[in-house]
Design a protein around this motif. Sequence first.
Motif, mmCIF file in Angstrom:
data_model
loop_
_atom_site.group_PDB
_atom_site.id
_atom_site.type_symbol
_atom_site.label_atom_id
_atom_site.label_comp_id
_atom_site.label_asym_id
_atom_site.label_seq_id
_atom_site.Cartn_x
_atom_site.Cartn_y
_atom_site.Cartn_z
ATOM 1 N N THR A 42 0.826 -1.060 0.067
ATOM 2 C CA THR A 42 -0.199 0.032 -0.029
ATOM 3 C C THR A 42 0.890 1.353 0.060
ATOM 4 O O THR A 42 0.267 2.393 -0.380
ATOM 5 N N ASN A 43 2.102 1.295 0.407
ATOM 6 C CA ASN A 43 3.010 2.420 0.556
ATOM 7 C C ASN A 43 4.139 2.407 -0.316
ATOM 8 O O ASN A 43 5.168 3.355 -0.133
ATOM 9 N N VAL A 44 4.120 1.374 -1.265
ATOM 10 C CA VAL A 44 5.464 1.330 -2.226
ATOM 11 C C VAL A 44 5.044 1.397 -3.593
ATOM 12 O O VAL A 44 3.974 0.642 -3.728
ATOM 13 N N ARG A 86 10.410 -5.941 -19.911
ATOM 14 C CA ARG A 86 9.417 -6.745 -18.990
ATOM 15 C C ARG A 86 8.077 -7.014 -19.878
ATOM 16 O O ARG A 86 7.428 -5.932 -20.200
ATOM 17 N N ARG A 87 7.591 -7.911 -19.926
ATOM 18 C CA ARG A 87 6.270 -8.232 -20.317
ATOM 19 C C ARG A 87 5.247 -7.700 -19.364
ATOM 20 O O ARG A 87 5.326 -7.718 -18.253
ATOM 21 N N ARG A 88 4.049 -7.238 -19.907
ATOM 22 C CA ARG A 88 3.007 -6.826 -19.263
ATOM 23 C C ARG A 88 2.399 -7.897 -18.299
ATOM 24 O O ARG A 88 1.884 -8.770 -18.972
ATOM 25 N N PRO A 89 2.349 -7.593 -17.038
ATOM 26 C CA PRO A 89 1.701 -8.798 -16.100
ATOM 27 C C PRO A 89 0.262 -8.729 -16.056
ATOM 28 O O PRO A 89 -0.384 -7.817 -16.590
ATOM 29 N N ARG A 90 -0.401 -9.731 -15.676
ATOM 30 C CA ARG A 90 -1.744 -9.913 -15.722
ATOM 31 C C ARG A 90 -2.145 -8.873 -14.776
ATOM 32 O O ARG A 90 -1.761 -8.878 -13.707
ATOM 33 N N ILE A 91 -3.267 -8.214 -15.128
ATOM 34 C CA ILE A 91 -3.816 -7.065 -14.063
ATOM 35 C C ILE A 91 -4.553 -7.987 -13.271
ATOM 36 O O ILE A 91 -5.402 -8.912 -13.294
ATOM 37 N N MET A 92 -4.201 -7.422 -11.910
ATOM 38 C CA MET A 92 -5.010 -7.811 -10.528
ATOM 39 C C MET A 92 -5.299 -6.567 -9.921
ATOM 40 O O MET A 92 -4.792 -5.533 -10.189
ATOM 41 N N VAL A 93 -5.876 -6.787 -8.659
ATOM 42 C CA VAL A 93 -6.595 -5.715 -7.983
ATOM 43 C C VAL A 93 -5.334 -4.816 -7.444
ATOM 44 O O VAL A 93 -5.170 -3.699 -7.577
ATOM 45 N N LYS A 94 -4.271 -5.547 -6.978
ATOM 46 C CA LYS A 94 -3.236 -4.983 -6.434
ATOM 47 C C LYS A 94 -2.079 -4.193 -7.177
ATOM 48 O O LYS A 94 -1.473 -3.121 -7.176
ATOM 49 N N ASN A 95 -2.133 -4.630 -8.656
ATOM 50 C CA ASN A 95 -0.975 -4.239 -9.733
ATOM 51 C C ASN A 95 -1.910 -3.139 -10.752
ATOM 52 O O ASN A 95 -1.278 -2.796 -11.679
#
Length: 126
Positions: A42-44, A86-95
């Motif tokens: 949450t803070n980085v 870097r390949r585009r990562p799968r989108i998740m809530v955190k990222n």
Amino acid sequence: MDNYFTHPKVVGKLHNLGIGVVGTIRFQMSWPPKELRGASQTNVDFNEFYLTVDNLGTLVACWMDNNVILMVSTVHRVGEAVMCMRRRPRIMVKNKGHVTQIWDKQGKVEVQMPRMVDNYNHWMWG
């Protein structure tokens, strides 16, 4: 080294024997040092890199990828970085925020990565 085996005393003893160590770590009683204990999802921000040197002279670092990564090295120096595709990562809530901001619609982008992370990724399978 895998985080299951990475302990400050083990790293210190290997370093004293002239054996270099690069690996991930888990939170333990007094490790990583307090300077890195506050780092969390949450803070980085994405790709931020924080580091300190512990009382044994080991470089201890925190890097934000899709999650917070804690690492240790006796062979790297402060400030070493490389550019990596870097390949585009799968989108998740955190990222979701950083993936959208950095990759937008692109499949790959070049990002700066700490050398210790790049070396670990390259050599982690032996």
